[in-house]
Structure formats: C-alpha cells, structure tokens
Design an enzyme around this catalytic site. Structure first.
Site, PDB file in Angstrom:
ATOM      1  N   SER A  32    -116.795   7.046 -45.738  1.00  0.00           N
ATOM      2  CA  SER A  32    -116.458   5.724 -46.047  1.00  0.00           C
ATOM      3  C   SER A  32    -115.047   5.599 -46.936  1.00  0.00           C
ATOM      4  O   SER A  32    -114.865   6.663 -47.822  1.00  0.00           O
ATOM      5  CB  SER A  32    -117.287   5.257 -46.899  1.00  0.00           C
ATOM      6  N   ASP A  33    -113.692   4.907 -46.440  1.00  0.00           N
ATOM      7  CA  ASP A  33    -112.965   5.310 -47.688  1.00  0.00           C
ATOM      8  C   ASP A  33    -112.367   3.618 -47.429  1.00  0.00           C
ATOM      9  O   ASP A  33    -112.397   2.444 -46.426  1.00  0.00           O
ATOM     10  CB  ASP A  33    -111.797   6.081 -46.766  1.00  0.00           C
TER      11      ASP A  33
END
Length: 202
Positions: free
Chosen positions: A70-71
């Site tokens: 995730s980012d």
C-alpha cells in the site's frame, strides 16, 4: 489446503495497527523501492504502481505468502502531487498549499501471491477539505506531530483532524494508509473471509 500466510509490505506502525483490526495473523517486512514519480504520471497511477512495487519487491524473499502492498499520494486541485515531505520546510509548504482547499488522497492497494505472481490492485480515493490555516497553526501542528513521513504532511490518527473542515470518502482508514474495506473485499475474492475466520469456537 491451509491459507497462505499474510505479509504486510510496510514498516509503518500505522498500517500494522490497521491490519490488526481484521484479526488475521500476519508478519511485516520493509520493502526497498524508489518512490520517485515517473514523468507525466498521474497520482492514481503513482499510488497504484508504488503499492504493487512494494509487494513485488518482497516476493522472492517471502515465497508462499500473500503480500499486501500500500502507498499513498495526495493531489492538489491543480493536479500537482504531494508526496512525503521529508522535512519541516517541505511540510510547511505542503500545508500552506492545502490550506482552504479540497485535497484528493489516493491510496494504492495491492495483493500479491508470491508463488504464482497473481496480483490484484486498486486505488482508493478520499477527499479532505482543509480549513484556512494560519501560519502559526501550521507551525504548532508540525512541531507537535512531525508528520514528515506522511503524504500531505498530517497524521489522520492524531492531531491532524484539527486541520480539516470535512472528510469525504467511503473509508477513512485509507487516510491512515491502508483501505481496510477494499482489502477485506480483495481477501474475500481470494477465498479468505476475515469475519468467518474470527468466529468463536463452538
């Protein structure tokens, strides 16, 4: 066949705390990737690519796992991207740019099978309406929380809530860094249901 163990591709304590809410066992590892945007890359494309890159970077080191990447990036109304500020000066500038505006936060999410290479990814949008911020408020906030590793220069789970007029989106967890509603949907599509796996023994 038992489910494959989950690996969170992050060293972020905020993401770890969020994932713990699903009640599934997991481990964490920190990927090493270049987070620089590509020329002409949109915020959505950047957030999704970084989430996928984080998961893929750990695949060889962790066979037999489902890896969660995730980012997050933030986009001003003019389309310019706000990434992690890294220092006080950049964070001050970011909050000045956001003051009085609606900022679109885009959180990329990826789920990767490290054996097969199968990957599903998405981008979760969330709008934040910043109130008009005085310079002394920005300074006081930054000295208190030092959110220099956070896209947009605030911590949603802390005093960052005082910077806003309104939050608009389906999953406020995405602002902290991990869209749990979307992740739960991906896990169920892959055959794991956190709700059923947390049933009490009869």
């Amino acid at each position: 066949m038992p489910p494959k163990p989950l690996l969170l591709a992050s060293s972020s304590p905020y993401r770890r705390e969020l994932l713990e809410r699903l009640g599934l066992p997991f481990t964490c590892a920190s990927p090493d990737i270049d987070e620089s945007p590509h020329e002409g890359e949109t915020g959505e494309a950047l957030a999704t690519r970084l989430a996928e890159s984080k998961a893929r970077e750990l695949a060889d080191r962790f066979p037999g796992h489902w890896i969660i990447g995730s980012d997050q990036v933030a986009c001003l109304p003019d389309g310019s991207v706000l990434s992690k500020p890294g220092n006080h000066e950049m964070a001050t500038e970011q909050l000045r740019q956001s003051s009085g505006h609606r900022v679109l936060f885009l959180t990329g999410l990826a789920l990767l099978d490290s054996d097969s290479g199968k990957i599903d990814s998405l981008c979760e949008p969330f709008n934040v309406r910043f109130r008009e911020l005085a310079d002394e408020e920005i300074e006081a906030y930054l000295l208190r929380e030092k959110p220099y590793d956070c896209a947009g220069s605030f911590k949603m789970e802390g005093l960052g809530i005082t910077l806003f007029e309104a939050l608009e989106g389906r999953d406020p967890n995405s602002l902290v860094g991990l869209p749990l509603i979307a992740l739960n949907a991906l896990l169920r599509q892959w055959g794991r249901n956190p709700l059923l796996e947390n049933r009490p023994a009869s």
